[in-house]
Design an enzyme around this catalytic site. Structure first.
Site, PDB file in Angstrom:
ATOM      1  N   LYS A  54       0.845  -1.207   0.000  1.00  0.00           N
ATOM      2  CA  LYS A  54       0.000   0.000   0.000  1.00  0.00           C
ATOM      3  C   LYS A  54       0.871   1.244   0.000  1.00  0.00           C
ATOM      4  O   LYS A  54       0.577   2.221  -0.698  1.00  0.00           O
ATOM      5  CB  LYS A  54      -0.944  -0.032   1.213  1.00  0.00           C
ATOM      6  CG  LYS A  54      -2.094  -0.993   0.991  1.00  0.00           C
ATOM      7  CD  LYS A  54      -2.824  -1.392   2.257  1.00  0.00           C
ATOM      8  CE  LYS A  54      -3.795  -2.537   1.948  1.00  0.00           C
ATOM      9  NZ  LYS A  54      -4.305  -3.222   3.119  1.00  0.00           N
ATOM     10  N   GLN A  98      -5.183  -2.104   9.356  1.00  0.00           N
ATOM     11  CA  GLN A  98      -4.857  -3.395   8.729  1.00  0.00           C
ATOM     12  C   GLN A  98      -5.375  -4.536   9.603  1.00  0.00           C
ATOM     13  O   GLN A  98      -5.010  -4.647  10.776  1.00  0.00           O
ATOM     14  CB  GLN A  98      -3.329  -3.502   8.535  1.00  0.00           C
ATOM     15  CG  GLN A  98      -2.887  -4.723   7.774  1.00  0.00           C
ATOM     16  CD  GLN A  98      -3.344  -4.711   6.307  1.00  0.00           C
ATOM     17  OE1 GLN A  98      -3.214  -3.723   5.609  1.00  0.00           O
ATOM     18  NE2 GLN A  98      -3.892  -5.820   5.854  1.00  0.00           N
ATOM     19  N   ASP A 121     -11.581   2.630   3.875  1.00  0.00           N
ATOM     20  CA  ASP A 121     -11.752   1.185   3.713  1.00  0.00           C
ATOM     21  C   ASP A 121     -13.241   0.834   3.635  1.00  0.00           C
ATOM     22  O   ASP A 121     -13.590  -0.307   3.323  1.00  0.00           O
ATOM     23  CB  ASP A 121     -11.094   0.457   4.891  1.00  0.00           C
ATOM     24  CG  ASP A 121     -10.420  -0.822   4.464  1.00  0.00           C
ATOM     25  OD1 ASP A 121     -10.253  -1.031   3.240  1.00  0.00           O
ATOM     26  OD2 ASP A 121     -10.062  -1.629   5.344  1.00  0.00           O
TER      27      ASP A 121
END
Ligand code: NAP
Length: 289
Positions: A54, A98, A121
């Site tokens: 990322k 994450q 997200d």
């Protein structure tokens, strides 16, 4: 005739090129760059690799990124504070937590801390709830499902009125994919571990999305000839011919499906590159709003 391969890498490259140009325009207009803040807890090798990927993708398109890397022993308060500090940081427009987190961390409580405006997200319960409600717009849709929809659209297949079968109902993939397909006016069937006669249900699908987490689980003869098959799965299997001793395969028996499907994604090189691309797109969107 074998299925046409939907090349996720090529689509992702093209979209990242467009995002990179849009980031330059945005910087010229506003004088600042979009920023992504990542929270990683623990030393899980796969999670660390996703965070590196990322960061590199952010660099490629000119998005500024920060990573808060906490040890596996971090407390709930420390993890939530990392999220709160990104919420308060004006150089950070998007926050990515994450997952998975170590067992002692209450993931839901951490995710609830993410500011809605920075939930790039798209998995804050408020955003997922809005995705499922008529007449409501989520601020962001989750990256992997958004990538799945983009790949379906690449095929030119008509989604409206199509029979779509989603195998898997997880919060991050199966459920939001099913909601997005419903919002695109497909007739959606969601399958899971208690579904009876899965092959017969899958056979109905003009569009099949496999998000099961089981290597080569969906067989070629389950598919309707000509179906659009999107394989979200990413499973490592032993491979003596590979230097690493393993390789990644999807949830679909690719070789068999290739002979039946109309369009199909590969693993690797299908949905994976799209997930990161959609995260970048959401971060740019967050900076603009
Ligand atoms: P997950 O949370 O484990 O969910 C798996 C789903 O599959 C569950 O809903 C489960 O049903 C269902 N399932 C399990 N066994 C089944 C069976 N025998 N028949 C029918 N359904 C069954 O997994 P996930 O997080 O959604 O991930 C799915 C896959 O996608 C994994 O391989 C993961 O690595 C991959 N993935 C890839 C990306 C990417 O960017 N490429 C991103 C995310 C995930 P129940 O609900 O009944 O348990």
């Amino acid at each position: 005739m074998p299925a046409e391969i939907i090349d996720g890498r090529a689509v992702a490259k093209r979209l990242q090129g467009e995002i990179g140009k849009a980031v330059v325009d945005f910087e010229n207009e506003t004088g600042f760059v979009p920023g992504l803040g990542v929270v990683l807890v623990g030393d899980d090798a796969a999670s660390a690799m996703y965070v590196r990927m990322k960061r590199r993708a952010c660099e490629r398109v000119g998005i500024h990124s920060k990573a808060e890397i906490l040890p596996a022993s971090a407390t709930q308060a420390e993890v939530e504070n990392a999220v709160r500090s990104y919420n308060a940081d004006p150089s950070i427009h998007g926050i990515l937590v994450q997952l998975p987190m170590p067992d002692h961390i209450d993931e839901e409580a951490v995710l609830n801390e993410v500011s809605l405006a920075k939930d790039v997200d798209g998995i804050h319960p408020m955003n997922l709830g809005r995705l499922g409600m008529r007449g409501r717009e989520p601020s962001f849709t989750p990256a992997t499902p958004t990538g799945v929809m983009a790949l379906i659209n690449e095929t030119g297949a008509q989604v409206e009125g199509a029979e779509a079968v989603v195998i898997g109902r997880s919060n991050i993939v199966g459920l939001p994919v099913a909601l997005m397909l419903t919002n695109a006016n497909a007739t959606v069937t969601i399958c899971h571990s208690r579904t009876r006669d899965l092959p017969a249900v899958v056979k109905r699908g003009d569009i099949v999305v496999a998000a099961v987490g089981r290597a080569e689980f969906v067989k070629g003869d389950w598919l309707k000839p000509g179906a659009v098959v999107i394989d979200v799965g990413s499973n490592s299997v032993p491979d003596a011919n590979s230097e690493k001793g393993y390789r990644y395969v999807g949830d679909v028996d690719y070789a068999a499906a290739l002979a039946v499907a109309g369009h199909i994604t590969k693993v690797p090189g299908g949905v994976g590159p799209m997930t990161i691309t959609m995260l970048l797109a959401n971060t740019l969107k967050a900076a603009r709003s």
